[in-house]
Design an enzyme around this catalytic site. Structure first.
Site, PDB file in Angstrom:
ATOM      1  N   LYS A  52      22.435  27.612  30.536  1.00  0.00           N
ATOM      2  CA  LYS A  52      22.381  27.388  29.082  1.00  0.00           C
ATOM      3  C   LYS A  52      20.979  27.715  28.552  1.00  0.00           C
ATOM      4  O   LYS A  52      20.836  28.351  27.513  1.00  0.00           O
ATOM      5  CB  LYS A  52      22.785  25.939  28.758  1.00  0.00           C
ATOM      6  CG  LYS A  52      24.279  25.724  28.954  1.00  0.00           C
ATOM      7  CD  LYS A  52      24.711  24.278  28.942  1.00  0.00           C
ATOM      8  CE  LYS A  52      26.196  24.197  29.337  1.00  0.00           C
ATOM      9  NZ  LYS A  52      26.695  22.828  29.445  1.00  0.00           N
ATOM     10  N   GLN A  96      24.232  17.142  29.161  1.00  0.00           N
ATOM     11  CA  GLN A  96      25.074  17.692  30.217  1.00  0.00           C
ATOM     12  C   GLN A  96      25.920  16.574  30.835  1.00  0.00           C
ATOM     13  O   GLN A  96      25.385  15.567  31.281  1.00  0.00           O
ATOM     14  CB  GLN A  96      24.186  18.367  31.288  1.00  0.00           C
ATOM     15  CG  GLN A  96      24.969  19.063  32.386  1.00  0.00           C
ATOM     16  CD  GLN A  96      25.822  20.215  31.872  1.00  0.00           C
ATOM     17  OE1 GLN A  96      25.392  21.032  31.071  1.00  0.00           O
ATOM     18  NE2 GLN A  96      27.071  20.277  32.318  1.00  0.00           N
ATOM     19  N   ASP A 119      28.562  20.649  21.360  1.00  0.00           N
ATOM     20  CA  ASP A 119      29.649  20.640  22.350  1.00  0.00           C
ATOM     21  C   ASP A 119      31.009  20.385  21.692  1.00  0.00           C
ATOM     22  O   ASP A 119      32.051  20.619  22.301  1.00  0.00           O
ATOM     23  CB  ASP A 119      29.385  19.527  23.393  1.00  0.00           C
ATOM     24  CG  ASP A 119      28.852  20.082  24.704  1.00  0.00           C
ATOM     25  OD1 ASP A 119      29.136  21.253  25.009  1.00  0.00           O
ATOM     26  OD2 ASP A 119      28.148  19.334  25.418  1.00  0.00           O
TER      27      ASP A 119
END
Ligand code: NAD
Length: 278
Positions: A52, A96, A119
Site C-alpha cells: 500500500k 490494517q 477502506d
C-alpha cells in the site's frame, strides 16, 4: 478459450489515471495524504502495508506510517485515529486488519471518520452503499466492478451469483452488482443446491475462502468467472477459490490468481484516498 481478465494491466491503468490527477492537484497546491496504521508484526499484514505504501509512492500520495507494538491498547489506537481524523493533511486513514485479539475491530472501524474511511468498512459507508448514496465502497468489490466495466462486460440484466456473504467482499459485492442493475443472488455456506444456483450465473463471483472449490461443474457455458480467493498451496504457489484449469475452458472470461482481483484492491484504495482529498 476464455478471455483472461488481467487485473495487473487494469490496476496499472487506474493507478496511472490517479497519478495524473494527483499531479494536477499538486499544481493547485493540494497534496493527498494517507495514514497507514499497523498494530503488531503479522508478516502477511506487513506485506500488505508495504504494498500500500509502495502504491502511494507511485501515485504521489504522501503516506504516513504508524507501526505500533502488539501490546498497544484500544484506547491508544483510538486516540491516534481521533488525532488523524482532525489532521487536515490526512485524507485517508487505513488500519490494517486484523488487529490483535484484545482490540475490538468494530470499535476501531467506527472510530475512523466516515470522511476518511478509505477502506469503506464504517457502518455509515456501508449504509450509504445499501441506500444508493455517495460514500466509500469496500475496495475488493469496487475493484471487481472496474474489472468488469473495463473489460466491456455488461452487468445490467445479467444473472449474477456471489458465493460468500462476508462484510468486506460478499455483501458489498452483491449491493454493487445490484446498483449496476444485475439480478443478484447471494449464496453461502447454508445454501442448498449450490451447483444449481451457480449454474444460473452469467457472472459468478467466488469469495468462499476455500482453495479450488469451484470447478467446471458449477459453471454455465460462457459465464464470466471472478475469483476473489487467495491461497498459498503446499507447493508454495498461489491459487484461488476457483479451479482455474477446470473452469477456464467453459467460461467466456475469467480472472487468474495471482494477477486478477488482488491488484485491484490496492488500486481502489488509492482511488478512495484521492476521492477523499477531493
Ligand atoms: P470469509 O471467510 O469472511 O467468508 C467466506 C464466505 O464463504 C462466508 O460468507 C461463507 O458463508 C461462504 N462459504 C464458506 N464455505 C462455503 C461453502 N462450502 N459453500 C458456500 N459458501 C461457503 O472470507 P472473505 O473475507 O469474504 O474472503 C474470501 C476469499 O477472498 C478468501 O480466500 C480471502 O483470502 C480472499 N480475499 C481476497 C482479497 C483480494 O484482495 N483479492 C480481499 C479479501 C479477501
Amino acid at each position: 478459450m476464455a478471455q483472461l481478465i488481467d487485473g495487473k494491466i487494469i490496476s496499472k491503468q487506474i493507478k496511472d489515471e490517479l497519478k495524473e490527477q494527483v499531479t494536477a492537484m499538486k499544481t493547485e497546491g493540494k497534496e493527498v495524504g494517507m495514514a497507514v496504521i499497523q498494530v503488531g508484526k503479522d508478516p502477511a499484514s506487513t506485506v500488505y502495508v508495504g504494498n500500500k505504501k509502495k502504491a502511494c509512492a507511485y501515485i504521489g500520495i504522501r503516506s504516513e506510517s504508524y507501526e505500533l507494538p502488539e501490546e498497544t491498547t484500544q484506547e491508544e489506537l483510538v486516540t491516534l485515529i481521533e488525532r488523524l481524523n482532525r489532521d487536515d493533511a490526512i485524507h485517508g486513514i487505513l488500519v490494517q486488519l486484523p488487529v490483535p485479539a484484545h482490540i475490538d475491530e468494530q470499535a476501531i472501524i467506527r472510530a475512523i471518520s466516515p470522511k476518511k474511511d478509505v477502506d469503506g468498512f464504517h457502518p455509515q459507508s456501508v449504509g450509504a452503499l445499501s441506500i444508493g448514496q455517495k460514500g466509500f465502497v469496500s475496495c475488493t468489490p469496487a475493484g471487481i466492478i472496474q474489472l468488469l466495466k473495463r473489460s466491456n462486460i455488461e452487468i445490467e440484466g445479467k444473472e449474477c451469483v456471489v458465493i460468500g456473504r462476508s462484510n468486506i467482499v460478499g455483501k458489498p459485492m452483491a449491493l454493487l452488482l445490484l446498483r449496476e442493475n444485475g439480478t443478484v443472488t447471494v449464496a453461502h455456506s447454508r445454501t442448498k443446491n449450490l451447483k444449481e444456483v451457480c449454474k444460473r450465473a452469467d457472472i459468478l463471483v467466488v469469495a468462499v475462502g476455500r482453495p479450488k472449490m469451484i470447478d467446471a461443474s458449477y459453471v454455465k457455458e460462457g459465464a464470466v468467472v471472478i475469483d476473489v480467493g487467495i491461497h498459498r498451496g503446499a507447493d508454495n504457489k498461489l491459487c484461488g477459490d476457483v479451479d482455474f484449469d477446470s473452469v477456464e475452458p467453459v467460461a467466456s472470461a475469467i480472472t487468474p490468481v495471482p494477477g486478477g482481483v488482488g491488484p485491484m484492491t490496492i488500486a481502489m484504495l488509492m482511488y478512495n484516498c484521492v476521492e477523499a482529498a477531493r
